[in-house]
Each structure stands twice: as structure tokens, then as C-alpha cells.
Design a protein around this motif. Structure first.
Motif, PDB file in Angstrom:
ATOM      1  N   ASP A 137      24.753  85.696  15.550  1.00  0.00           N
ATOM      2  CA  ASP A 137      26.185  85.819  15.631  1.00  0.00           C
ATOM      3  C   ASP A 137      26.888  85.218  14.401  1.00  0.00           C
TER       4      ASP A 137
ATOM      5  N   SER B 259      29.028  86.074  24.954  1.00  0.00           N
ATOM      6  CA  SER B 259      30.008  85.621  24.134  1.00  0.00           C
ATOM      7  C   SER B 259      31.199  85.258  25.376  1.00  0.00           C
TER       8      SER B 259
ATOM      9  N   VAL C   2      34.099  84.295  25.340  1.00  0.00           N
ATOM     10  CA  VAL C   2      35.524  84.489  24.614  1.00  0.00           C
ATOM     11  C   VAL C   2      35.724  86.192  24.842  1.00  0.00           C
ATOM     12  N   ALA C   3      34.635  87.007  24.409  1.00  0.00           N
ATOM     13  CA  ALA C   3      34.795  88.681  24.393  1.00  0.00           C
ATOM     14  C   ALA C   3      35.046  88.613  26.084  1.00  0.00           C
TER      15      ALA C   3
ATOM     16  N   VAL D 274      38.226  90.495  20.377  1.00  0.00           N
ATOM     17  CA  VAL D 274      38.107  89.450  19.323  1.00  0.00           C
ATOM     18  C   VAL D 274      37.520  89.614  18.450  1.00  0.00           C
TER      19      VAL D 274
ATOM     20  N   ASP E  89      31.574  84.062  17.838  1.00  0.00           N
ATOM     21  CA  ASP E  89      32.347  82.982  18.783  1.00  0.00           C
ATOM     22  C   ASP E  89      31.905  81.749  18.642  1.00  0.00           C
ATOM     23  N   SER E  90      32.689  80.964  18.585  1.00  0.00           N
ATOM     24  CA  SER E  90      32.347  79.484  18.318  1.00  0.00           C
ATOM     25  C   SER E  90      31.888  78.761  19.511  1.00  0.00           C
ATOM     26  N   GLN E  91      32.233  79.444  20.805  1.00  0.00           N
ATOM     27  CA  GLN E  91      31.877  78.808  22.001  1.00  0.00           C
ATOM     28  C   GLN E  91      30.366  79.317  22.588  1.00  0.00           C
TER      29      GLN E  91
ATOM     30  N   ARG F 131      24.004  86.013  19.940  1.00  0.00           N
ATOM     31  CA  ARG F 131      24.844  86.803  20.760  1.00  0.00           C
ATOM     32  C   ARG F 131      24.106  87.896  21.833  1.00  0.00           C
TER      33      ARG F 131
ATOM     34  N   SER G 240      35.923  80.858  30.884  1.00  0.00           N
ATOM     35  CA  SER G 240      35.774  79.383  30.468  1.00  0.00           C
ATOM     36  C   SER G 240      35.736  78.275  31.636  1.00  0.00           C
TER      37      SER G 240
END
Ligand code: FES
Ligand code: FES
Lengths: 746, 152
Positions: free
Chosen positions: A340, A492, A494-495, A505, A509-511, A532, A541
Motif C-alpha cells: 500500500d 483498509s 478507511v476504505a 478515498v 491508508d495510514s490506518q 493492503r 473505526s
């Protein structure tokens, strides 16, 4: 907003909101601030100076736009305003406000940029301010990422100062006394002769004035509310059973609903037979919703019983049916194709690995559920003209859009009444239950529908924390850690979360790597990569998000390396930490716990350091081997949030965060079988109970430059500190959560 | 069916299998007792029946024998029970959703054991989940309520 234009005075007040925002945000990319939502419904004689303060002849109302899921931010937001306004504590009302772009969350947006929170470079700050502009345009009024305090700290005090100075100007015009000779106290302007004029008395006059801007904020040394323990505004209600949550509300004519949804999250309903359900007492009807059915009844329990009795045929999950295949997908993701992002490549890690002794390890972080104690619920009433929604939610603006998308109304015709939340931990960032409630209510226009999930349904539909795997190598040489090469693979989050909001997005993804890539150590050789994994179960989250995974993998690997080097776990971490604020956190936890001192028999300690949301946290955990298993006795926590606004609430949140981290690390995971979560209630996923709870000693440092929130950062540091303590006690490395699969706790 | 809650008599017409919790919440509008799990795992629904702490999600209304006290009957914002007072002084609550049940459990513990040790508290309170993790403050508040009650 058209109706505003007919009232000059009101339009003028909207202008004042522009001034408030302009001072607070100062970006030239997006000059026009969102309109002040309080100005829309002002009555004669009411004054609003900015989107956070509303005064009329009877009362002062402060707006706390960040929803409260237990962190006490309602009180802290009010205190920030009240401090500058000289309001007596509690001599005002507080409202969550209405969803509005005026309350966009600057801090939440700032955390979305790929710069380390400790990075104050021009590039990093420019990116943050650009994100701020985006947030402003889309109107993220969100609560998450421990962002409420960073977002509010300056802007709410400025709002209070502006209100105070404008009220003084009104008093000056009435009395003829120059503003400079006026004081304020307990919600009133005080004249030199001691006469005091209540703010409420000045509201009508103040509303005709141009709000006074640019007043300097008070020096911290003159604070009377902030920085000292405050009685939370909700504490009496929450101690007497009189606090209403969304689940407690009653709307006239309301019916009750519960759902039965495809346990393969996101997969469709193929068919159903509701005959048995319809024959049950209290059941009124059964309607279809996306992915399942809803049972309407005269009482919540009837609805839940009815929902359990519907016989449904389900479509299959689009993620692997069996848990082993989820782990296999992560194992297979450490490839060039699935890379990623390479987040760090400091020094020459390959050379360090060649030159030193190498240790290698793999870490597994499972899916974990949110499961706040109040199950998901919402009341929705749809009429042809508008939609009303009562529930507790962290993203009010998106909520309006999502509901409008279901019912076909304009977003502005969705009226949202935000409620106190019985916990969230990220659960109330999601929208599926709201879509279902809106779908049901839309089929019963005119009738308010209260949807309540059973706990079992809530477990089954929980978008869990993302599963992850860490693989790392570390080199040691000459008694020191010389290099770390760590990869973390996960889906991911966030995705996944954004896809349910209809957004995609771009970019890495920094998460996936949070807690590892952004750690402030100055390791001479450090490589950190995120991979990823696609096609796994949907996730969301979960308190502190990715730092729970990256932080565990990184800190445990570092601890293994330190032991291999024969160094002291605290001293070596301090040696490697050039970042001043973080080093002081490590030093503080060492001092608090008297690290290195004699311990009673059968006891041992571990330490960890994890940074999340800009907050460096260090924890020491002490464990004891007892006949009944391992007991966690004490935890010492030091962290730096820049400024501790309420020491008592701060301590409570830190203790809660540690307990959340420890409880899930030892007891909890969500696993899939046949495409469904195997854990259906708290007996199988209970977190921590009182008998396992250690004493937790907390210190908040104030060396950081920015004010940060504390709702999440204590959580990710607790599991590695515990794993490291258990190693010190038993010699056994725990590289997979939950730990109770491998050892017994009391 | 008749029942007495907080000294008031009520009559309800529901399925006798309906748990007391839902009779209180949805039929009588007494919402202090909370729904958390429905299977005796969380304690959020705790009430007193004839002074004993009981999980109201586990008592079918048809089987109810005795008088019910909910948190609303224990004390009010103006007239607080010593346990509630200690909860407020200790700033125990975070989200607060579990606290009605915690307080009812603690009040019944102190009825039978006026000076509980940490172990006694752990034993009595471990059936009450707090997802926010307020346990250290609950412990402290129980000790301080015990002291208050002993002073009289
Ligand atoms: S709801 Fe009764 S114990 Fe959880
Ligand atoms: S205070 Fe939130 S569950 Fe206990």
C-alpha cells in the motif's frame, strides 16, 4: 437559507459568524464561512454572536457540536466558552446544536493527512490546512479520532470572548460607562459602582451591535474553570437514572421495530416467511429492509421476539466464510503487489540486519467488536414534508445526507435531534441502522418508528476493528537495537467505512500502519511498510483505530529486540527517543512506577510506548502469577495532551482507555464461521470485568505544543505493555490477541 | 397483571412471558433500568425486588413476586441516596449507561455488607459490565458510600 435575506438584522448576525470563523481558521482557500445556523430561527430580542452562543431574555444557551458518547466533551466544550464569558458553572443550558457546516471539525480533517502528528513542517501544516478547507466544504461535523478538544480549544474560547466583549459594548452604550471600565462576573456585566446587568438583560441590545472581534484570549493563569476538576454537567442525571439516551425516548404515536438482518454483513435477503412472527403477541407487521426484515410491534420486546421468529433465506457473504481464510489472506498480502505504501525507510535497514544479530517475529491482531452498552437504536418519523431523526450519532451532517438518500427528501428537510450516547467507541459513526429505520418509517409515513437492535443483532452486524498481521525483523548489536524492518498487512478500514458513505478515498491508508509508521523513535535504521488485503469482512473505526494493530506489532517487536540486546526496556526506549515530548513521557512513567526497583515475589513488569492522534503514551503494567492464573495488579500511565482541561475527567478517560485496551487484548475476538460472527453476546466477548481490573495510576504531562483529546490514545499502549510484562514474568512471548487463548488469567 | 413499582401500583396487560425490564421501560415508561444484553450478562437492567438486586431482563412478569424498586425509587436528583451521592462526588460515570445497574447493585451490596473489602466488591460487582471502564471509580465510590452510611 433564503428566508434570511428578508431580515437585515439576521443577515447581519450571519455576518458575525463569518468573523468568528475567519479568526479561528484563517485559510484563504475557502473564504466564506458556513452560515450561522442559530441565526435562522432567532426570535425578536434573541442574540447570537457566533454559532456557539445564543442568549435571550431568559437564558444563555451554549452549543456543544461534538456529540457526547461518554467522554464528557459536552461539559468541556461548555467550559471553554464559559471560561471566557465569566458564566457561573451550570448557569446556562447546553445543546448539541443542529447539524451545520459551521461546526466542521478541523482536527478530524487534520488527522486525515499523511504527516506525522509530531511533524510541524511547512508541508505538513499546509496539508492540514488544505484538509481543513475540504472538511469545511463538505461540512464534517464529526466526533472521532479524539478530535473534539483539538477542534474546540481555541475556537470555543474565541466564541466566548466575542460574546463577552459584545455584551460589554451593549452595557457601555446603555450606561455611558466606557468599555474599559466594565467587568464581567457570573453571567453579568459589572459597572464600576458595583451594579450588575445580567447578559440576558442585554441580549436584545447586543443583538443590534456588530460583534466585537479580535479580543485576546485570557491567559491560562487566570482560568477559573478550565484546568481544575469540574462537576460534569451530566453527572447528576447519570447517577440518578434520569439521563435520557436515544433508546429511552418516546415520540407520540410511536411504534417499536426490531430487525433480523443477514448475518453475512452486506449480503442480501433472498426470501422470508413471517407467518410465525405475525402470529406472535404484540406483532403488528413485517416489512422488508435492505438485507433483512423488520418486525413492527407495540413494545420493543415483542418486536425483538418477532424478529427472531422470522424465517429468512440469506445470500452469501462476499468475504471468506471461515476465519482461517481471513488469516490466510493476510499471510498472502506481504507482496510487492499488495504494498500500500512504504512509509518509512530511514538509514539502511538491510545493512543493519546484515551486521547485527537478527530476531524475527509475526503478530496477529484479530477482529474485535465495538459493542457499547446501549445497543443501536433510532427513532425516525417521515412525512411528505420532512424527516425527523432522534438518535445519538458522531456524524450529524452525513446522517442527514444518508437519511435523505433513503427517503428522497432534501438534506435540509432532515431534522436531526442528537442524543447522549450510551458509549460508541466508533460504533456510532455508522449508518446502516439509520438507513433501516428510515426505510421502515418511509413505508409507514406519518408514524414515528423506533428501531432497537437486540444485542445479538448488534453483535452480528458490528463492523469490527480491522484484523491485521505484523511481520518484522530487528537487528541488535553491541547491546543496542540497531534496526527494525516491519510490515503490517490489513484491510483498509478507511476504505471500508467510506464505501458505506458512498465515498471512495484515493491513496494509501495510514490506518493500516498507524502506531508503527508514526512512532517518534529515532531508530537509525527503520523500514515500515503497509500492505493492503482486499476482500475481507467490512470494518470500522474502533477506539484508536489502526494504532491498536501497528502499536502492538511495533512495540512488541522492539521489546523482543531490547531483550535480545540485553538492554533495559525503559532505558533503551529512552535512548532511542530523541523526540523531547515523548521522551519525557517515558521518563515520567519510569519515575511513577519506580522502574527497576525491587518487586515482590511472583511479580514482573512490562513497558510500552505508543503514539496515536498526536498523543505520546507510555504505560507500565505489573502482573502477578497467582494460583488462579495471572493477575494484572497495577498500571502506570503517562501521556501528554498539551493541556489537561479537566483533571478528574482526564483520569477517568485514561483509566477507561487502559481497561478497554487490556480487556479486549486478553478476552476478545470476533471470528467468522459460515460467513457469520461466532460471538453473539457479552458472554463470548466481554472485555474487562471488575475482578480483572488493576489499579491504574495516571499522570498527564503538558509539554506538547497542541491540545489533544484523550478518549482514544491510552488504549493501544496497554496490550503491548501487558504482553511485555507477561514475557518478563513467564518467558513466554504472546504475539497474538486475545491472550486468553494461550494463558490463564484470574 | 398488577405490580408495584417504587411504591406505586400498576396494572398491565401483556404476555406473561415478557421480562420485567420491558414492562418497566415500554409499558410504564420507567427507563432508568437499561437494556444491555437480555441474557444476564451485563447488569444494566438491575432493579431491587423486595430489596434484592435482580436482573429485570430475567424475570418474566407472570412470575414476579414482590415489590419492585428501580433507580428512580432509590433516590432522585434532589433527594439522593448515599450511593448516588458517592457516585456524583467520585465523578464515576462516563457514558453512564451502565450506572443505573451499577448503583442498584452497589446499594444492595451495602445493605447486606456495610463495610465491603475490595474482594467483596469485586465479587458483588463483577456481573455488572461497564464498557467505558469506570471500575476503579466504582470501587472508590462504594468505599466512600459505605463510610457515609456508617456515619449515618
Ligand atoms: S440486560 Fe439484563 S443483564 Fe444485561
Ligand atoms: S459508563 Fe459507559 S458503560 Fe459504564
Amino acid at each position: 437559507m433564503g428566508k434570511l435575506k428578508t431580515f437585515t438584522r439576521r443577515a447581519f448576525l450571519v455576518g458575525s459568524a463569518t468573523i468568528a470563523g475567519g479568526v479561528a481558521f484563517g485559510t484563504y482557500l475557502v473564504k466564506r464561512d458556513p452560515d450561522n445556523p442559530l441565526a435562522v430561527s432567532l426570535a425578536e430580542g434573541e442574540a447570537t454572536f457566533n454559532p456557539w452562543v445564543l442568549i435571550d431574555a431568559e437564558r444563555i444557551t451554549l452549543i456543544a457540536p461534538h456529540g457526547d458518547s461518554g467522554q464528557g466533551v459536552l461539559s468541556t466544550q461548555a467550559a471553554l466558552i464559559a471560561e471566557e464569558m465569566d458564566l457561573g458553572w451550570g448557569d446556562f443550558e447546553v445543546s448539541f446544536g443542529v447539524p451545520s457546516g459551521a461546526y466542521w471539525n478541523r482536527a478530524l480533517a487534520a488527522d486525515g493527512v499523511p504527516f506525522m502528528p509530531t511533524d510541524e513542517s511547512f508541508a505538513a501544516n499546509t496539508a492540514r490546512s488544505a484538509m481543513n478547507s475540504v472538511a469545511k466544504v463538505v461540512g464534517i461535523q464529526g466526533t472521532g479520532g479524539s478530535s473534539s478538544m483539538p477542534d474546540s480549544y481555541v475556537k470555543l474560547r474565541e466564541a466566548g470572548a466575542m460574546a463577552r466583549e459584545t455584551l460589554k459594548l451593549a452595557a457601555s452604550q446603555r450606561s455611558g460607562v466606557p468599555v474599559a471600565e466594565l467587568g464581567t462576573q457570573a453571567g453579568a456585566v459589572v459597572l464600576p459602582d458595583g451594579t450588575s446587568i445580567p447578559y440576558t438583560d442585554l441580549a436584545a441590545e447586543a443583538s443590534t451591535l456588530e460583534p466585537v472581534e479580535g479580543t485576546a484570549l485570557r491567559d491560562l493563569s487566570s482560568w477559573t474553570l478550565l484546568g481544575a476538576p469540574m462537576e460534569r454537567l451530566d453527572i447528576v442525571a447519570k447517577s440518578t437514572g434520569t439521563q435520557d439516551y436515544g433508546i429511552d425516548l418516546v415520540v407520540d404515536g410511536m411504534v417499536h421495530a426490531s430487525v433480523c438482518l443477514n448475518p453475512a454483513k452486506g449480503a442480501p435477503l433472498i426470501g422470508y416467511d413471517a407467518e410465525d412472527a405475525l402470529a406472535m403477541p404484540g406483532v403488528q407487521k413485517v416489512v422488508e429492509v435492505t438485507g433483512g426484515v423488520a418486525v413492527i410491534a407495540s413494545n420493543t420486546w415483542y418486536a425483538i421476539q418477532g424478529a427472531m421468529a422470522v424465517d429468512c433465506q440469506w445470500g452469501e457473504a462476499d468475504y471468506p466464510a471461515e476465519q482461517a481464510d481471513h488469516w490466510a489472506a493476510l499471510e498472502a498480502a506481504f507482496t510487492e503487489d499488495a504494498l500500500d505504501q512504504e512509509w518509512r525507510n530511514d538509514g539502511d535497514v538491510e545493512a543493519a540486519l546484515d551486521a547485527g544479530d537478527v530476531i524475527e517475529a509475526e503478530y496477529r491482531m484479530p477482529y474485535v467488536a465495538h459493542q457499547p452498552l446501549e445497543p443501536l437504536n433510532a427513532i425516525v418519523r417521515v412525512t411528505d414534508a420532512q424527516v425527523e431523526v432522534w438518535t445519538g450519532h458522531q456524524l450529524p451532517r452525513f446522517l442527514q445526507q444518508v437519511v435523505a438518500g433513503v427517503t428522497g427528501h432534501d438534506t435540509d428537510d432532515v431534522i436531526f435531534h442528537n442524543q447522549f450516547m450510551g458509549g460508541s467507541f466508533g460504533h456510532r459513526l455508522e449508518f446502516e441502522h439509520l438507513k433501516q429505520a428510515a426505510e421502515i418509517a418511509n413505508q409507514m409515513r406519518g408514524t414515528p418508528v423506533k428501531l432497537t437492535y437486540s444485542r445479538e443483532e448488534d453483535f452480528s452486524q458490528d463492523f469490527t476493528r480491522h484484523i491485521a498481521m505484523g511481520r518484522g525483523r530487528a537487528s541488535v548489536s553491541g547491546g543496542q537495537v540497531t534496526g527494525i524492518d516491519l510490515g503490517v498487512a490489513s484491510p483498509s478500514v478507511v476504505a471500508s467505512q467510506m464505501s458505506r458513505m458512498g465515498l471512495s478515498v484515493p491513496g494509501p491508508d495510514s490506518q493500516i500502519v498507524a502506531g508503527a509508521w508514526n512512532n517518534p523513535y529515532s531508530l537509525p535504521n527503520y523500514r515500515m511498510r503497509g500492505y493492503r488485503a482486499e476482500g475481507l469482512a467490512p470494518t470500522s473505526s474502533w477506539r484508536a483505530v489502526g494504532a491498536n494493530n501497528g502499536g502492538f506489532a511495533f512495540d512488541c517487536l522492539l521489546d523482543e529486540a531490547i531483550h535480545a540486546a540485553g538492554a533495559d526496556p525503559l532505558a533503551e526506549r529512552i535512548r532511542l527517543m530523541e523526540h523531547d515530548v515523548s521522551r519525557k513521557v517515558l521518563e515520567a512513567v519510569g519515575e511513577m512506577s519506580s522502574w527497576g526497583g525491587e518487586l515482590p515475589a511472583n511479580r514482573a513488569r512490562g513497558i510500552a510506548f505508543v503514539e496515536s492522534f498526536g498523543v505520546p503514551v507510555a504505560e507500565v503494567v505489573e502482573v502477578e502469577q497467582t494460583d488462579a492464573g495471572i493477575a494484572i495488579r497495577d498500571v502506570w500511565v503517562a501521556c501528554d495532551v498539551g493541556r489537561v482541561l479537566d483533571p478528574v475527567n482526564f483520569e477517568n478517560l485514561v483509566q477507561g482507555g487502559v481497561i478497554f485496551g487490556l480487556g479486549h487484548a486478553i478476552n476478545c475476538e470476533i471470528t467468522y464461521a459460515g460467513g457469520r460472527a461466532e460471538q453473539s453476546n457479552y458472554h463470548a466477548h466481554e472485555g474487562m470485568r471488575m475482578y480483572q481490573t488493576p489499579a491504574i495510576h495516571v499522570r498527564g504531562l503538558e509539554n506538547g505544543e497542541h491540545v489533544r483529546g484523550i478518549g482514544e490514545p491510552p488504549t493501544p499502549c496497554a496490550p503491548p505493555a501487558l504482553a511485555n510484562a507477561i514475557f518478563a514474568l513467564t518467558g513466554q512471548r504472546l504475539r497474538e490477541m486475545p491472550f486468553n487463548k494461550f494463558i490463564d488469567f484470574v | 397483571m398488577k405490580l408495584t413499582v417504587n411504591d406505586t401500583e400498576h396494572e398491565v396487560d401483556v404476555d406473561p412471558a415478557m421480562p420485567l425490564l420491558w414492562v418497566l421501560r415500554d409499558e410504564l415508561g420507567i427507563t432508568g433500568p437499561k437494556y444491555g444484553c437480555g441474557i444476564a450478562q451485563c447488569g444494566a437492567c438491575t432493579v431491587h425486588i423486595d430489596g434484592q438486586a435482580v436482573r429485570s431482563c430475567q424475570v418474566a412478569i407472570g412470575d414476579l413476586v414482590g415489590d419492585v424498586t428501580t433507580i428512580e425509587g432509590l433516590g432522585t436528583p434532589d433527594l439522593r441516596h448515599a450511593v448516588q451521592e458517592a457516585w456524583i462526588e467520585g465523578q464515576v460515570a462516563q457514558c453512564g449507561y451502565c450506572q443505573s445497574g451499577q448503583i442498584m447493585q452497589a446499594a444492595s451490596l451495602l445493605e447486606t455488607n456495610p463495610a465491603p473489602t475490595d474482594d467483596d466488591i469485586d465479587r458483588a460487582m463483577s456481573g455488572n459490565l461497564c464498557r467505558c471502564g469506570t471500575y476503579p471509580r466504582i470501587r472508590a465510590a462504594i468505599h466512600s458510600a459505605a463510610a457515609k452510611l456508617q456515619e449515618g
